[in-house]
Scaffold this motif. Sequence first.
Motif, mmCIF file in Angstrom:
data_model
loop_
_atom_site.group_PDB
_atom_site.id
_atom_site.type_symbol
_atom_site.label_atom_id
_atom_site.label_comp_id
_atom_site.label_asym_id
_atom_site.label_seq_id
_atom_site.Cartn_x
_atom_site.Cartn_y
_atom_site.Cartn_z
ATOM 1 N N LYS A 50 0.820 -1.213 0.000
ATOM 2 C CA LYS A 50 0.000 0.000 0.000
ATOM 3 C C LYS A 50 0.855 1.265 0.000
ATOM 4 O O LYS A 50 0.664 2.153 -0.814
ATOM 5 N N GLU A 51 1.776 1.342 0.921
ATOM 6 C CA GLU A 51 2.641 2.512 1.015
ATOM 7 C C GLU A 51 3.922 2.143 1.755
ATOM 8 O O GLU A 51 3.961 1.158 2.488
ATOM 9 N N TRP A 52 4.959 2.948 1.556
ATOM 10 C CA TRP A 52 6.203 2.648 2.253
ATOM 11 C C TRP A 52 6.081 3.032 3.721
ATOM 12 O O TRP A 52 5.293 3.879 4.104
ATOM 13 N N TYR A 95 11.436 1.658 -5.968
ATOM 14 C CA TYR A 95 11.454 2.995 -5.364
ATOM 15 C C TYR A 95 12.734 3.750 -5.745
ATOM 16 O O TYR A 95 12.701 4.930 -6.082
ATOM 17 N N LYS A 98 12.730 5.339 -9.139
ATOM 18 C CA LYS A 98 11.861 6.516 -9.165
ATOM 19 C C LYS A 98 12.481 7.705 -8.438
ATOM 20 O O LYS A 98 12.205 8.866 -8.753
ATOM 21 N N ASP A 175 7.908 13.193 -1.008
ATOM 22 C CA ASP A 175 6.735 12.489 -1.504
ATOM 23 C C ASP A 175 7.104 11.053 -1.830
ATOM 24 O O ASP A 175 8.185 10.776 -2.360
ATOM 25 N N GLU A 176 6.215 10.140 -1.518
ATOM 26 C CA GLU A 176 6.461 8.737 -1.843
ATOM 27 C C GLU A 176 6.320 8.528 -3.342
ATOM 28 O O GLU A 176 5.294 8.882 -3.927
ATOM 29 N N PRO A 177 7.350 7.984 -3.995
ATOM 30 C CA PRO A 177 7.247 7.740 -5.441
ATOM 31 C C PRO A 177 6.138 6.739 -5.749
ATOM 32 O O PRO A 177 5.881 5.819 -4.962
ATOM 33 N N LYS A 178 5.488 6.903 -6.876
ATOM 34 C CA LYS A 178 4.464 5.949 -7.294
ATOM 35 C C LYS A 178 5.133 4.796 -8.039
ATOM 36 O O LYS A 178 5.838 5.013 -9.016
ATOM 37 N N ILE A 179 4.920 3.593 -7.541
ATOM 38 C CA ILE A 179 5.493 2.409 -8.180
ATOM 39 C C ILE A 179 4.387 1.379 -8.416
ATOM 40 O O ILE A 179 3.317 1.447 -7.817
ATOM 41 N N ASP A 180 4.663 0.437 -9.305
ATOM 42 C CA ASP A 180 3.723 -0.656 -9.563
ATOM 43 C C ASP A 180 4.034 -1.797 -8.595
ATOM 44 O O ASP A 180 4.933 -2.605 -8.832
#
Length: 210
Positions: A50-52, A95, A98, A175-180
């Motif tokens: 979900k998130e780091w 991550y 990105k 900001d948390e990078p958006k990754i797949d």
Amino acid sequence: MRVKIIASLLLLGFSSSCSFLKHSPGKCYTKAVEQPYDVVIIPGYPHDGKEWNSVIKFRLLWALHLYENKLAKNFIFSGGSVHTPYNEGIIMALYAVKMGIPKENIFIEPRAKHSSENVYYSLLIAEELKFELVAIATDPVQGFLLTNYTERIRNKTIHYINLQPKKIRNVKNPDEPKIDFWLAYNDGFSPLVKDKKYWYDNFHLKQSGA
């Protein structure tokens, strides 16, 4: 009383950037300024898909700091699918790209199930790629525990350039990078706690003295 003493030692480790370690990160940091490490091993940490979390975040910020300041040329992100279905090494590598570390400078170790295996398998990769100057970068407490392992296997060449919060203090809320996340998903995942064969094999080896 014993609990308080242990807690104080751990707090000292963070507040002094682990200066009590044999492989002082400050000393290794200075060495890296003079001659950058060929590769730095970054141990993974569980991701929920979900998130780091703060551990992943700060280990990656430290890796980025080392790269941007030309203290390390390459990175091995290490860790398998241990406690969640998401491969730790792959998640951190996604991550890292990105965040600005080039793909060609990133290598993934996808098998490790605990800290000592992070080191063991990553060193095999480093040897295969003929990297000579090798360091580990993690938080001070894990770094302290890993020094015992590297000394036990009589590896005196690996250095520790563990996270120093004051050097990434200016980057407080990136900001948390958006990754797949699905790229790191393991369909055949089974939690380590349920892997009876793994525990039996490792416990049996230790008990037998192998």
